[in-house]
Design an enzyme around this catalytic site. Structure first.
Site, PDB file in Angstrom:
ATOM      1  CG  ASP A 118     -14.871  -7.177  -6.221  1.00  0.00           C
ATOM      2  OD1 ASP A 118     -15.895  -7.895  -6.205  1.00  0.00           O
ATOM      3  OD2 ASP A 118     -14.242  -6.866  -5.189  1.00  0.00           O
ATOM      4  CG  HIS A 155     -10.637  -5.731  -5.080  1.00  0.00           C
ATOM      5  ND1 HIS A 155     -11.880  -5.697  -4.487  1.00  0.00           N
ATOM      6  CD2 HIS A 155      -9.768  -5.265  -4.149  1.00  0.00           C
ATOM      7  CE1 HIS A 155     -11.784  -5.195  -3.266  1.00  0.00           C
ATOM      8  NE2 HIS A 155     -10.515  -4.942  -3.025  1.00  0.00           N
ATOM      9  CD  GLU A 184      -9.711  -2.004  -4.868  1.00  0.00           C
ATOM     10  OE1 GLU A 184      -8.566  -2.397  -5.133  1.00  0.00           O
ATOM     11  OE2 GLU A 184     -10.121  -1.854  -3.714  1.00  0.00           O
ATOM     12  CD  GLU A 190      -4.819  -2.614  -6.597  1.00  0.00           C
ATOM     13  OE1 GLU A 190      -3.912  -3.426  -6.894  1.00  0.00           O
ATOM     14  OE2 GLU A 190      -5.686  -2.859  -5.749  1.00  0.00           O
ATOM     15  CG  ASP A 229      -4.156  -0.617  -3.811  1.00  0.00           C
ATOM     16  OD1 ASP A 229      -4.660   0.435  -4.253  1.00  0.00           O
ATOM     17  OD2 ASP A 229      -4.825  -1.578  -3.401  1.00  0.00           O
ATOM     18  CE  LYS A 283      -3.891  -2.257   0.237  1.00  0.00           C
ATOM     19  NZ  LYS A 283      -4.964  -2.142  -0.785  1.00  0.00           N
TER      20      LYS A 283
HETATM   21 MG   LIG Z   1      -6.782  -2.239  -4.222  1.00  0.00          MG
END
Ligand SMILES: [Mg+2]
Length: 365
Positions: free
Chosen positions: A275, A302, A252, A226, A200, A171
Site C-alpha cells: 500500500d 491494497h 496492506e 488475503e 480476505d 470478506k
Molecule cells: Mg485486505
C-alpha cells in the site's frame, strides 16, 4: 543552493472524507477516510500535492508528525532529489521508525515530490515510474463486505461480471468456516469459472484455523487468501502457504521493505499487496514491487485505486487494481474503467483531479 527546484513552502492539513458505503470486515469497520494532504512549492513556482490516509484513527498524529518534524526538514532541499529527501526524513525520525504514523506521514511528502517530479517532466506517473502499460485489470471489493448476506454477494458479483470486471473479493471470517465456504460457493456457482474470486480475512485468524478454512475454500478455485493472520506472524503465513494450494496474499499492513523481504525470502507470500501510503510513498513502493519481481511474485496493491492504478501500470509484475471508490467526494473526475481495465491517467502528475473547494469543505485540521 542553485537550481530551479528549491522547496520554499511546505504545508499539511487533514480532511475527513465520509465512506461511500458501509464497509465491515472481520476486524473493523471503515468509519471515515482521514486524508492527509501535503502541499509543496518550489522557488520557480512549481507546486505538487501529495496525500495519505487512515481508515479512521490516528490522522491527527500523522498531521503532527508532518507539521512538527517532517515539513521543516524539507525547506531549502532540492525537490528533484527524491531518494535523498526520503532518506533524510527517515533518518530524522528514527525514534518512530519503522511505524505506521511515520510511514503515513512520509508517504504524503513523497507523493507530493513525485507529483512535482512528474509535472516537471511533463509525464504521467505510470510512465515516469516505469511505463509498463497504460491500463490494468480491475477486481471489485465494494460488493463483498462481511455484513452482506449471500444473496447480496451474488448480485454484486453478477453486476461486476456484467461490467466485464475480472474478479470479486469476498470478506471471510464469519463464525464458521462452513458459512464462509457456502458464501464463496454461492458466488462461484453464480458467476461461473472465468472470473477470479479472492477472499480476505483481515488478519483475524490463527494459523491452524486459517489452514482449516483454506481447505474448505479450495474447491472454489480461490485466486488468493488475503491477510489470513496478523501481519507479524510470518512463520504462521509460511506454514499456511506450505499447506494450501491457494496463494497467500499479504502486504496492506506492512510498513517496511524489510518486512516484505522476510515474507518473500520465506515463501510466505504468493501475492504482494503493498500500500503506497502505509509503506511510506512511491519511492519505497517501487522497491517492494521490484523486490517481488525478483521473487517472481505479482503485485496487487491494497485500496487507493486512484493512485495505485498508475503504479500497477508502471511495473511488469502488476496484476490487479482493487475497486473501492473513496475519493469521489473530493475529486472532479473518476477513475476511467474500460472493458474491465482501469485506465492510468495520462496527464502529467499523479493524475488525481482534486476538487479544491470540496477538499476545503471537508477540512478538519
Ligand atoms: Mg485486505
Amino acid at each position: 543552493m542553485i537550481g530551479v527546484a528549491v522547496l520554499v513552502s511546505a504545508e499539511a492539513y487533514l480532511v475527513d472524507v465520509p465512506v461511500e458505503t458501509v464497509r465491515t470486515d472481520a476486524m473493523q469497520s471503515f468509519i471515515k477516510q482521514e486524508t492527509l494532504f501535503v502541499e509543496l512549492a518550489c522557488d520557480d513556482g512549481m507546486a505538487g500535492t501529495g496525500y495519505s490516509y487512515t481508515i479512521g484513527t490516528g490522522g491527527r498524529a500523522v498531521l503532527s508528525m508532518l507539521r512538527d518534524h517532517l515539513l521543516p526538514e524539507l525547506l531549502g532541499r532540492d525537490a528533484r532529489n527524491v531518494e535523498g529527501t526520503w532518506r533524510a526524513l527517515y533518518d530524522s525520525t528514527r525514534a518512530t521508525s519503522v511505524g505506521a504514523i511515520t510511514a503515513l506521514a512520509m508517504a504524503a511528502v513523497d507523493l507530493a515530490l513525485w507529483d512535482l517530479r512528474c509535472l516537471r517532466a511533463g509525464e504521467p506517473l505510470w510512465r515516469l515510474a516505469g511505463g509498463f502499460r497504460d491500463s490494468v485489470p480491475l477486481y471489485d471489493t465494494e460488493g463483498g463486505w462481511l455484513q452482506l448476506d449471500a444473496d447480496e454477494l451474488v448480485s454484486s458479483a453478477l453486476e461486476a461480471r456484467e461490467q466485464g470486471w475480472k474478479g470479486v473479493k469476498l470478506k471471510v471470517g464469519r463464525p464458521t468456516g462452513v458459512e464462509d465456504a457456502a458464501r464463496v460457493r454461492a458466488v462461484r456457482e453464480a458467476i461461473g469459472d472465468d472470473m477470479d474470486i479472492m477472499v480476505d480475512a483481515n488478519q483475524s485468524m490463527t494459523a491452524p484455523e486459517a489452514i482449516r478454512r483454506a481447505a474448505l475454500l479450495e474447491p472454489y478455485d480461490v485466486a488468493w487468501f488475503e491477510e489470513p493472520l496478523p501481519a507479524d506472524d510470518v512463520a504462521g503465513h509460511e506454514r499456511l502457504a506450505a499447506s494450501t494450494r491457494i496463494p497467500v496474499a499479504v502486504g496492506e499492513s506492512m510498513y517496511s521493505i524489510g518486512h516484505f523481504r522476510e515474507y518473500l525470502h520465506r515463501g510466505a507470500a504468493g501475492i504482494v499487496q503493498v500500500d503506497v501510503a502505509r509503506i511510506g510513498g512511491i519511492t519505497p513502493w517501487l522497491k517492494v514491487a521490484h523486490l517481488a519481481e525478483a521473487f517472481n511474485v505479482q503485485v496487487c496493491p491494497h485500496f487507493l485505486m486512484e493512485i495505485h492504478v498508475s503504479l500497477v501500470a508502471a511495473v511488469p509484475n502488476g496484476r490487479y487494481v482493487e475497486h473501492i471508490p473513496q475519493l469521489r467526494a473530493i475529486t472532479t473526475d473518476q477513475l476511467s474503467i474500460v472493458d474491465g481495465h482501469a485506465v492510468a491517467p495520462d496527464r502529467p502528475g499523479l493524475g488525481i483531479a482534486w476538487d479544491r473547494d470540496r477538499v476545503d469543505d471537508h477540512r478538519v485540521a
